[in-house]
Scaffold this active site. Structure first.
Site, PDB file in Angstrom:
ATOM      1  N   GLY A 165       0.842  -1.204   0.000  1.00 40.45           N
ATOM      2  CA  GLY A 165       0.000   0.000   0.000  1.00 40.45           C
ATOM      3  C   GLY A 165       0.873   1.248   0.000  1.00 40.45           C
ATOM      4  O   GLY A 165       0.727   2.144  -0.846  1.00 40.45           O
ATOM      5  N   HIS A 166       1.828   1.301   0.949  1.00 39.14           N
ATOM      6  CA  HIS A 166       2.753   2.450   0.976  1.00 39.14           C
ATOM      7  C   HIS A 166       3.528   2.545  -0.336  1.00 39.14           C
ATOM      8  O   HIS A 166       3.743   3.627  -0.878  1.00 39.14           O
ATOM      9  CB  HIS A 166       3.804   2.281   2.079  1.00 39.14           C
ATOM     10  CG  HIS A 166       3.265   2.236   3.468  1.00 39.14           C
ATOM     11  ND1 HIS A 166       3.278   1.103   4.234  1.00 39.14           N
ATOM     12  CD2 HIS A 166       2.720   3.204   4.248  1.00 39.14           C
ATOM     13  CE1 HIS A 166       2.778   1.352   5.421  1.00 39.14           C
ATOM     14  NE2 HIS A 166       2.424   2.623   5.461  1.00 39.14           N
TER      15      HIS A 166
ATOM     16  N   LYS B 260      -7.025   4.310   2.535  1.00 40.44           N
ATOM     17  CA  LYS B 260      -7.448   3.430   3.637  1.00 40.44           C
ATOM     18  C   LYS B 260      -7.757   4.248   4.895  1.00 40.44           C
ATOM     19  O   LYS B 260      -8.714   3.988   5.590  1.00 40.44           O
ATOM     20  CB  LYS B 260      -6.395   2.361   3.947  1.00 40.44           C
ATOM     21  CG  LYS B 260      -6.935   1.383   4.979  1.00 40.44           C
ATOM     22  CD  LYS B 260      -5.986   0.269   5.276  1.00 40.44           C
ATOM     23  CE  LYS B 260      -4.884   0.708   6.175  1.00 40.44           C
ATOM     24  NZ  LYS B 260      -5.326   1.032   7.549  1.00 40.44           N
TER      25      LYS B 260
ATOM     26  N   GLN C 119      -8.595  10.406   7.888  1.00 42.27           N
ATOM     27  CA  GLN C 119      -7.328  11.147   7.965  1.00 42.27           C
ATOM     28  C   GLN C 119      -7.139  12.025   6.724  1.00 42.27           C
ATOM     29  O   GLN C 119      -6.709  13.173   6.823  1.00 42.27           O
ATOM     30  CB  GLN C 119      -6.181  10.152   8.101  1.00 42.27           C
ATOM     31  CG  GLN C 119      -4.805  10.739   7.885  1.00 42.27           C
ATOM     32  CD  GLN C 119      -3.691   9.764   8.192  1.00 42.27           C
ATOM     33  OE1 GLN C 119      -3.403   9.484   9.355  1.00 42.27           O
ATOM     34  NE2 GLN C 119      -3.036   9.222   7.178  1.00 42.27           N
TER      35      GLN C 119
ATOM     36  N   SER D 286      -2.372  -3.270   5.619  1.00 46.28           N
ATOM     37  CA  SER D 286      -2.136  -2.396   6.772  1.00 46.28           C
ATOM     38  C   SER D 286      -0.940  -2.946   7.532  1.00 46.28           C
ATOM     39  O   SER D 286      -0.765  -4.175   7.609  1.00 46.28           O
ATOM     40  CB  SER D 286      -3.368  -2.420   7.688  1.00 46.28           C
ATOM     41  OG  SER D 286      -3.028  -1.950   8.982  1.00 46.28           O
TER      42      SER D 286
ATOM     43  N   ARG E 138      -0.755  -3.112  10.524  1.00 47.42           N
ATOM     44  CA  ARG E 138      -1.292  -3.841  11.679  1.00 47.42           C
ATOM     45  C   ARG E 138      -1.743  -5.256  11.319  1.00 47.42           C
ATOM     46  O   ARG E 138      -1.985  -6.063  12.223  1.00 47.42           O
ATOM     47  CB  ARG E 138      -2.440  -3.057  12.314  1.00 47.42           C
ATOM     48  CG  ARG E 138      -1.957  -1.772  12.971  1.00 47.42           C
ATOM     49  CD  ARG E 138      -3.037  -1.053  13.753  1.00 47.42           C
ATOM     50  NE  ARG E 138      -2.461  -0.016  14.593  1.00 47.42           N
ATOM     51  CZ  ARG E 138      -2.492   1.299  14.305  1.00 47.42           C
ATOM     52  NH1 ARG E 138      -3.070   1.728  13.201  1.00 47.42           N
ATOM     53  NH2 ARG E 138      -1.949   2.173  15.132  1.00 47.42           N
TER      54      ARG E 138
HETATM   55  O1  PAF Z   1      -0.995   7.417   7.841  1.00 46.26           O
HETATM   56  C1  PAF Z   1       0.040   7.422   8.527  1.00 46.26           C
HETATM   57  O2  PAF Z   1       0.927   6.581   8.385  1.00 46.26           O
HETATM   58  C2  PAF Z   1       0.217   8.478   9.603  1.00 46.26           C
HETATM   59  O3  PAF Z   1      -0.993   8.783  10.200  1.00 46.26           O
HETATM   60  C3  PAF Z   1       0.914   9.747   9.090  1.00 46.26           C
HETATM   61  C4  PAF Z   1       0.098  10.453   8.025  1.00 46.26           C
HETATM   62  C5  PAF Z   1       2.283   9.387   8.514  1.00 46.26           C
HETATM   63  C6  PAF Z   1       1.130  10.731  10.250  1.00 46.26           C
HETATM   64  O4  PAF Z   1       1.882  10.164  11.266  1.00 46.26           O
END
Ligand code: PAF
Length: 283
Positions: free
Chosen positions: A38-39, A151, A155, A187, A189
């Site tokens: 994902g990242h 996801k 945020q 994720s 997690r």
């Molecule tokens: O989504 C995340 O990994 C965190 O909430 C972020 C945006 C890096 C802020 O710590």
């Protein structure tokens, strides 16, 4: 290429300013590490769309509440930089906690109303912590554009609103959720889940996609859609449900009837692991 790893804010800022003087478009991917596909999809997109990619890796303590998983959150900078080496990432900013929160630092961002329901109601202070660290990162890394994952949908709304409200000179790109074959949203997690829990966990995305499918075939009543979703969760033996909701994708207020502006969003616990997911009904 192996990215340079920086932890000093002045060096970081100087490096970004140099790129900008040279006319380069700078992209930022903020993360807490424990990188997964994902990242990496955000990183890939950033490298495609900008000239200079910076990834930040910082497990931000202020967004974890008491009793949450701050201490056990996975941290492996070596593995993360190995993964980033597959891409044209120019720099990794990995500061320590005292750098981002020097002793005595006490100013924080009060996030917009969109931070109040759902995650905000269950994790008091979480979005204040997120907004504060993201603003600090935007200050130290004045990129042209920042990439976040859908996801963490709420945020993204909190950060977008902060960008608008503070007139921050940065664009935001929200990238689609990357899922495993059975639909589970990737994720960091997920690594906490046992094999059995991992199978159960896919029930959350199944429930949200079921809502989308029913809505697509004309069932637009939120109450009836949520009832159908709760049956799917029960079938997956998911009984710790923080919320499953149908909300307006901008305000995050609940809706009675769904339309193309609705998002199905949920958070459940599988054992001690808390998972979140969402599906836009217009997709
Ligand atoms: O989504 C995340 O990994 C965190 O909430 C972020 C945006 C890096 C802020 O710590």
């Amino acid at each position: 290429m192996r990215p340079a790893i920086l932890s000093d804010p002045e060096q970081m800022l100087a490096l970004v300013e140099k790129q900008k003087r040279e006319g380069k478009r700078v992209g930022l991917v903020p993360t807490m590490g424990a990188l997964h596909d994902g990242h990496l999809s955000l990183v890939h997109r950033c490298t495609e769309e900008t000239d200079f990619t910076i990834v930040t890796i910082f497990v931000n303590p202020t967004q974890f509440g008491p009793g949450e998983d701050l201490d056990k959150y996975p941290r492996d900078l070596q593995q993360d930089t190995d993964l980033l080496s597959q891409f044209d990432v120019h720099a990794v900013f990995a500061p320590d906690v005292d750098t981002m929160y020097p002793p005595g630092a006490s100013t924080s961002v009060m996030p917009a109303d969109v931070a109040k329901p759902l995650e905000g109601a269950l994790r008091p202070g979480h979005f204040e912590g997120v907004a504060t660290i993201v603003l600090k990162l935007f200050q130290l890394i004045p990129a042209d554009v920042a990439y976040f994952g859908q996801k963490d949908y709420q945020q993204t709304r909190v950060i977008q609103q902060m960008i608008e409200d503070f007139h921050l000179p940065i664009d935001m790109v929200v990238c689609p959720i990357v899922r495993d074959e059975d639909g589970l949203a990737l994720s960091s997690r997920n690594s906490y889940l046992s094999t059995v829990q991992r199978q159960q966990a896919a029930g959350l995305s199944r429930a949200l996609f079921h809502i989308r499918d029913l809505a697509g075939s004309g069932n637009l009543e939120a109450a009836s859609l949520l009832k159908a979703a709760s049956q799917i969760l029960a079938d997956a033996s998911i009984d710790q449900i923080d919320y499953v909701a149908l909300v307006d994708k901008r305000s995050l207020e609940p809706v009675q009837r769904v339309d193309e502006n609705t998002i199905a969003i949920g958070a459940v616990r599988i054992g001690a692991t808390r998972l979140i997911d969402n599906v836009l009904l217009a997709q």
